[in-house]
Design an enzyme around this catalytic site. Structure first.
Site, PDB file in Angstrom:
ATOM      1  N   SER A 192       1.328   5.053   0.327  1.00  0.00           N
ATOM      2  CA  SER A 192       0.162   5.167   1.175  1.00  0.00           C
ATOM      3  C   SER A 192       0.609   5.685   2.486  1.00  0.00           C
ATOM      4  O   SER A 192       1.344   4.882   3.247  1.00  0.00           O
ATOM      5  CB  SER A 192      -0.490   3.690   1.293  1.00  0.00           C
ATOM      6  OG  SER A 192      -1.310   4.054   2.359  1.00  0.00           O
ATOM      7  N   ARG A 227       5.455   4.261  -5.977  1.00  0.00           N
ATOM      8  CA  ARG A 227       4.270   4.631  -6.679  1.00  0.00           C
ATOM      9  C   ARG A 227       4.132   3.787  -8.166  1.00  0.00           C
ATOM     10  O   ARG A 227       4.960   2.997  -8.536  1.00  0.00           O
ATOM     11  CB  ARG A 227       4.568   6.306  -7.262  1.00  0.00           C
ATOM     12  CG  ARG A 227       4.540   6.935  -6.260  1.00  0.00           C
ATOM     13  CD  ARG A 227       3.350   7.637  -5.517  1.00  0.00           C
ATOM     14  NE  ARG A 227       3.595   8.436  -4.554  1.00  0.00           N
ATOM     15  CZ  ARG A 227       2.643   9.035  -3.633  1.00  0.00           C
ATOM     16  NH1 ARG A 227       1.379   8.735  -4.018  1.00  0.00           N
ATOM     17  NH2 ARG A 227       2.813   9.783  -2.715  1.00  0.00           N
ATOM     18  N   GLY A 228       2.904   3.788  -8.851  1.00  0.00           N
ATOM     19  CA  GLY A 228       2.658   3.363 -10.152  1.00  0.00           C
ATOM     20  C   GLY A 228       1.665   2.185  -9.895  1.00  0.00           C
ATOM     21  O   GLY A 228       1.076   1.830  -8.732  1.00  0.00           O
ATOM     22  N   CYS A 249      -7.839  16.937   3.836  1.00  0.00           N
ATOM     23  CA  CYS A 249      -6.342  16.646   3.855  1.00  0.00           C
ATOM     24  C   CYS A 249      -6.576  15.339   3.683  1.00  0.00           C
ATOM     25  O   CYS A 249      -7.107  14.478   4.553  1.00  0.00           O
ATOM     26  CB  CYS A 249      -6.138  17.372   5.171  1.00  0.00           C
ATOM     27  SG  CYS A 249      -4.444  16.639   5.954  1.00  0.00           S
ATOM     28  N   ARG A 255       4.835  -1.514  -9.341  1.00  0.00           N
ATOM     29  CA  ARG A 255       5.380  -1.495  -7.897  1.00  0.00           C
ATOM     30  C   ARG A 255       6.065  -2.980  -7.660  1.00  0.00           C
ATOM     31  O   ARG A 255       7.087  -2.954  -6.957  1.00  0.00           O
ATOM     32  CB  ARG A 255       4.234  -1.273  -7.105  1.00  0.00           C
ATOM     33  CG  ARG A 255       4.069   0.159  -6.984  1.00  0.00           C
ATOM     34  CD  ARG A 255       2.563   0.446  -6.081  1.00  0.00           C
ATOM     35  NE  ARG A 255       1.515   0.224  -6.590  1.00  0.00           N
ATOM     36  CZ  ARG A 255       0.442  -0.269  -5.925  1.00  0.00           C
ATOM     37  NH1 ARG A 255       0.373  -0.665  -4.463  1.00  0.00           N
ATOM     38  NH2 ARG A 255      -0.735  -0.719  -6.537  1.00  0.00           N
ATOM     39  N   VAL A 264      -0.003  -1.733 -10.049  1.00  0.00           N
ATOM     40  CA  VAL A 264       0.730  -3.030  -9.265  1.00  0.00           C
ATOM     41  C   VAL A 264       1.833  -3.630  -9.936  1.00  0.00           C
ATOM     42  O   VAL A 264       2.901  -4.078  -9.369  1.00  0.00           O
ATOM     43  CB  VAL A 264      -0.489  -3.990  -8.817  1.00  0.00           C
ATOM     44  CG1 VAL A 264      -1.627  -3.292  -7.846  1.00  0.00           C
ATOM     45  CG2 VAL A 264      -1.450  -4.412 -10.042  1.00  0.00           C
ATOM     46  N   ARG A 266      -1.458   5.932   5.021  1.00  0.00           N
ATOM     47  CA  ARG A 266      -2.045   5.022   5.819  1.00  0.00           C
ATOM     48  C   ARG A 266      -1.233   3.750   6.236  1.00  0.00           C
ATOM     49  O   ARG A 266      -0.939   3.341   7.260  1.00  0.00           O
ATOM     50  CB  ARG A 266      -3.371   4.407   5.280  1.00  0.00           C
ATOM     51  CG  ARG A 266      -4.145   3.458   6.029  1.00  0.00           C
ATOM     52  CD  ARG A 266      -5.376   2.869   5.293  1.00  0.00           C
ATOM     53  NE  ARG A 266      -5.086   2.508   4.195  1.00  0.00           N
ATOM     54  CZ  ARG A 266      -4.397   0.977   4.046  1.00  0.00           C
ATOM     55  NH1 ARG A 266      -4.486   0.352   4.834  1.00  0.00           N
ATOM     56  NH2 ARG A 266      -4.064   0.656   2.746  1.00  0.00           N
ATOM     57  N   ARG A 267      -0.616   3.165   5.180  1.00  0.00           N
ATOM     58  CA  ARG A 267       0.215   1.986   5.216  1.00  0.00           C
ATOM     59  C   ARG A 267       1.642   2.144   6.121  1.00  0.00           C
ATOM     60  O   ARG A 267       2.137   1.699   6.755  1.00  0.00           O
ATOM     61  CB  ARG A 267       0.464   1.533   4.035  1.00  0.00           C
ATOM     62  CG  ARG A 267      -0.581   0.577   3.369  1.00  0.00           C
ATOM     63  CD  ARG A 267      -0.425   0.309   1.954  1.00  0.00           C
ATOM     64  NE  ARG A 267      -1.399  -0.456   1.519  1.00  0.00           N
ATOM     65  CZ  ARG A 267      -2.134  -0.740   0.205  1.00  0.00           C
ATOM     66  NH1 ARG A 267      -1.277   0.072  -0.891  1.00  0.00           N
ATOM     67  NH2 ARG A 267      -2.856  -0.984  -0.287  1.00  0.00           N
ATOM     68  N   LYS A 294     -11.592   2.662  -3.405  1.00  0.00           N
ATOM     69  CA  LYS A 294     -10.451   3.252  -2.097  1.00  0.00           C
ATOM     70  C   LYS A 294      -9.774   4.328  -2.800  1.00  0.00           C
ATOM     71  O   LYS A 294      -9.427   5.466  -2.269  1.00  0.00           O
ATOM     72  CB  LYS A 294      -9.727   2.383  -1.724  1.00  0.00           C
ATOM     73  CG  LYS A 294      -8.489   1.701  -2.645  1.00  0.00           C
ATOM     74  CD  LYS A 294      -7.672   0.859  -1.667  1.00  0.00           C
ATOM     75  CE  LYS A 294      -6.603   0.070  -2.497  1.00  0.00           C
ATOM     76  NZ  LYS A 294      -5.652   1.052  -3.387  1.00  0.00           N
ATOM     77  N   ASP A 295      -9.818   4.468  -4.175  1.00  0.00           N
ATOM     78  CA  ASP A 295      -9.083   5.479  -4.913  1.00  0.00           C
ATOM     79  C   ASP A 295     -10.030   6.762  -5.190  1.00  0.00           C
ATOM     80  O   ASP A 295      -9.619   7.795  -5.633  1.00  0.00           O
ATOM     81  CB  ASP A 295      -8.414   5.113  -6.249  1.00  0.00           C
ATOM     82  CG  ASP A 295      -7.501   4.026  -6.210  1.00  0.00           C
ATOM     83  OD1 ASP A 295      -6.796   3.835  -5.023  1.00  0.00           O
ATOM     84  OD2 ASP A 295      -7.327   3.380  -6.954  1.00  0.00           O
ATOM     85  N   THR A 312       6.019   1.714   0.329  1.00  0.00           N
ATOM     86  CA  THR A 312       4.681   2.141   0.102  1.00  0.00           C
ATOM     87  C   THR A 312       4.356   3.634  -0.338  1.00  0.00           C
ATOM     88  O   THR A 312       5.207   4.423   0.063  1.00  0.00           O
ATOM     89  CB  THR A 312       3.788   1.689   1.341  1.00  0.00           C
ATOM     90  OG1 THR A 312       2.429   2.191   0.865  1.00  0.00           O
ATOM     91  CG2 THR A 312       4.285   2.542   2.558  1.00  0.00           C
TER      92      THR A 312
END
Length: 308
Positions: free
Chosen positions: A125, A145-146, A236, A151, A148, A127-128, A81-82, A123
């Site tokens: 993200s 950020r960072g 984008c 975070r 897991v 999307r989230r 996903k990254d 978050t």
């Protein structure tokens, strides 16, 4: 079998190393020699061309892309996903491993009472953020950020009510807290839960080696999701979720595009014959764009333009 050692490039976070060692074990089980190479920074990188000319864009993958192009490593392992939908020139998708948990989870502090009142969710993200605000418009979202581990620590150190993570990342390194719930209503990131191995296009030995690790159903589903993402994005970064599942001879797909504040949502859900998978992501993205998605993307591009 050749005596060549396949150098596996990885970032040095706990999750990245887990992924790299997982691939290493599978290659070792097939009889290949391997070496883990931790790539920490771009440092003294020297390239003949600017990064943009090579198509190197991913914030999480850039360092490993450069290491591959410079010949420091033979393959790299990523959370799929990254990975940008367009790979750098010369680098190819070599294998997609069988997918793990696709869901997002909420890790919360104290209790869940805030869901019915005011709340602060963390978050990084878009999307989230967009999907959370769509469901909980009375909440606030702060940036997080960072890796897991970082975070999770930031969540403990702040007075936020919770933070959103990919379930797979926490499960892989046994860090899922007891104060975590599945967000089965949230559409995952395209390719969430899948691991990708990339190699240089001209490296036939490494490509042949890792091809044995490819999981065809995961490859098909992530292809659909990433094609959907690529068609909508147009360069984008945007709040886009997509998930494809194969059930017998049918593909079940759901995808959505959101405004940053979550107030606007264009959604598609379809069941399609499996033989139609190759352009499914493109076709469903076009449906989104025709049903109001194009207007959302125009507004997103205005709001996400980098400041000069």
């Amino acid at each position: 079998m050749s005596e060549k050692t396949i150098r596996i490039g990885t970032r040095d976070s706990q999750l990245a190393l887990w992924q790299a060692y997982t691939v290493e074990k599978q290659l070792n089980d097939l009889g290949y020699k391997t070496q883990i190479v931790e790539v920490k920074s771009q440092g003294d990188v020297m390239l003949d061309k600017p990064l943009y000319e090579l198509g190197i864009t991913g914030i999480f993958t850039k360092t490993l892309d450069i290491a591959m192009i410079n010949g420091r490593v033979d393959i790299a392992v990523h959370s799929m996903k990254d990975v940008p939908t367009a790979l750098p020139i010369g680098i190819v998708q070599a294998a997609v491993l069988e997918r793990a948990n696709v869901l997002d989870i909420l890790v919360y502090n104290n209790n869940l009472d805030f869901l019915a009142t005011q709340g602060i969710i963390a978050t990084g993200s878009l999307r989230r953020q967009a999907q959370w605000l769509h469901r909980y418009p009375h909440h606030s979202v702060v940036d997080l950020r960072g890796n897991v581990n970082t975070r999770l620590q930031k969540l403990q150190d702040n007075n936020w009510n919770g933070a959103v993570f990919a379930a797979a990342g926490l499960e892989r390194i046994n860090l899922t807290p007891k104060t975590a719930i599945n967000l089965d209503w949230m559409i995952p990131a395209p390719a969430q839960g899948a691991m990708l191995i990339v190699a240089m296009g001209n490296d036939e030995f490494s490509k042949e080696a890792v091809a044995s690790l490819n999981h065809i159903e995961t490859e098909i589903c992530t292809h659909i999701e990433r094609q959907f993402l690529k068609t909508l994005e147009g360069g984008c970064s945007a709040p886009i979720g997509a998930l494809a599942n194969i059930q017998e001879d049918t593909i079940l797909f759901k995808g959505g595009l959101f405004s940053l504040d979550g107030k606007q949502k264009v959604y598609v859900e379809k069941s399609v014959a499996i033989e139609d998978w190759k352009k499914l992501g493109y076709n469903l993205a076009q449906e989104i764009l025709k049903n109001g998605g194009r207007e959302i993307m125009v507004e997103l591009r205005k709001g996400l333009k980098p400041k000069s």
